[in-house]
Enzyme design. Structure first.
Site, PDB file in Angstrom:
ATOM      1  N   ILE A 109      47.945  13.824  36.353  1.00 41.51           N
ATOM      2  CA  ILE A 109      47.622  12.863  35.440  1.00 41.51           C
ATOM      3  C   ILE A 109      47.702  11.518  36.145  1.00 41.51           C
ATOM      4  O   ILE A 109      48.652  11.184  36.530  1.00 41.51           O
ATOM      5  CB  ILE A 109      48.191  12.750  34.154  1.00 41.51           C
ATOM      6  N   THR A 110      46.583  10.736  36.381  1.00 43.07           N
ATOM      7  CA  THR A 110      45.272  11.235  36.002  1.00 43.07           C
ATOM      8  C   THR A 110      44.595  11.875  37.334  1.00 43.07           C
ATOM      9  O   THR A 110      44.835  11.633  38.406  1.00 43.07           O
ATOM     10  CB  THR A 110      44.455   9.907  35.575  1.00 43.07           C
TER      11      THR A 110
ATOM     12  N   VAL B 159      43.256   9.179  39.914  1.00 47.04           N
ATOM     13  CA  VAL B 159      44.343   8.316  40.568  1.00 47.04           C
ATOM     14  C   VAL B 159      45.487   9.356  41.204  1.00 47.04           C
ATOM     15  O   VAL B 159      45.375   9.706  42.557  1.00 47.04           O
ATOM     16  CB  VAL B 159      44.869   7.435  39.702  1.00 47.04           C
ATOM     17  N   CYS B 160      46.225   9.981  40.412  1.00 45.55           N
ATOM     18  CA  CYS B 160      47.439  10.766  40.855  1.00 45.55           C
ATOM     19  C   CYS B 160      46.950  11.933  41.745  1.00 45.55           C
ATOM     20  O   CYS B 160      47.571  12.261  42.830  1.00 45.55           O
ATOM     21  CB  CYS B 160      48.081  11.151  40.036  1.00 45.55           C
ATOM     22  N   THR B 161      45.904  12.754  41.344  1.00 47.63           N
ATOM     23  CA  THR B 161      45.399  13.844  41.879  1.00 47.63           C
ATOM     24  C   THR B 161      44.569  13.647  43.070  1.00 47.63           C
ATOM     25  O   THR B 161      44.811  13.906  44.232  1.00 47.63           O
ATOM     26  CB  THR B 161      44.678  14.671  41.226  1.00 47.63           C
TER      27      THR B 161
END
Ligand SMILES: *[C@@H]1O[C@H](CO)[C@@H](O)[C@H](O)[C@H]1NC(C)=O
Ligand SMILES: *[C@@H]1O[C@H](CO)[C@@H](O)[C@H](O)[C@H]1NC(C)=O
Length: 238
Positions: free
Chosen positions: A131-132, A135-137
């Protein structure tokens, strides 16, 4: 002329047989699993599915590690701040996995301890979700591609504000050569054959827990086989 004809027919054969296409598939021996910022405080931002569905897929993603005995790395962003810890269920599944707590880096790849943990697995394929999604992935997936890893983003277990943002993020990752797919495909690509180990004996209970559409199908078949009789009308359907 003959040469040209031969050349053309060769390329036709190549196109038919898909010689210029290489199917890169997950190999459980080469794979690591990353659980990225699936923190209780960020959970509310996973709005492109229902909270029930998202939690289920986040837990299923985490469970892929122990199911296939593949090394797993957990990471969090500002977990002692507003984002909070990982759900305790995820921590309980991974008593021995490194948990890299980032205190500033948005992209996990910018954190030296995280990069070292990834390298220490010795694996070349990565399954990740977080998540999110955008961004993070995505940031981490792009950095992993740049660093030479083959990357599978579990789209079931990543969440973001809405479907448009998710679609854009998944397209951005695919443009960089990331495979975006869901839990069912990831689990079965890792398993390959129901007769493997892990195979039906552990993968069906996993589906029963996290993918009831398939688990209940297996239950129905089990009940019918154990003590089933055909009612009028059924035999005619077979
Ligand atoms: C994984 O490694 C084992 C042991 O070396 C081997 O038997 C198996 O075929 C490998 N699996 C795949 C999918 O390559
Ligand atoms: C098995 O089927 C019979 C006949 O339909 C039924 O009477 C019995 O209750 C069933 N047993 C179980 C364990 O479901």
């Amino acid at each position: 002329m003959k040469f040209l004809v031969a050349l053309l027919s060769l390329s036709a054969i190549a196109a038919v047989e898909g010689k210029d296409f290489v199917y890169k598939r997950l190999n459980k021996n080469d794979t690591m699993l990353l659980v990225v910022d699936i923190q209780v405080g960020l959970f509310q931002m996973a709005r492109d599915t229902s909270p029930e569905e998202y939690r289920n897929h986040a837990l299923a993603h985490s469970a892929i590690g122990p199911l296939f005995d593949i090394p797993t790395i957990l990471t969090t962003s500002a977990q002692d701040g507003p984002n909070g810890p990982l759900p305790k269920e995820i921590i309980a599944m991974h008593p021995n996995a490194p948990l890299v707590m980032r205190h500033g880096e948005v992209n996990a790849w910018d954190n030296a301890e995280f990069r070292a943990a990834v390298k220490a697995t010795g694996k070349s394929q990565v399954i990740l979700a977080g998540i999110t999604t955008d961004v993070c992935t995505t940031f981490l997936a792009l950095s992993l591609r740049e660093a030479g890893y083959e990357v599978w983003a579990n789209t079931d277990a990543s969440g973001t504000f809405n479907k448009r943002i998710a679609d854009e993020a998944n397209a951005r990752m695919r443009d960089a050569g990331v495979t975006t797919t869901g839990m069912f495909a990831i689990a079965l690509e890792l398993m390959r054959d129901w007769r493997s180990t892990p195979g039906a004996a552990t993968v069906l209970p996993f589906f029963d827990q996290y993918l009831p559409a398939y688990g209940y199908l297996a239950r129905g078949h089990g009940y019918a086989t154990q003590n089933g009789t055909l009612i009028p009308g059924e035999a005619e359907l077979l």
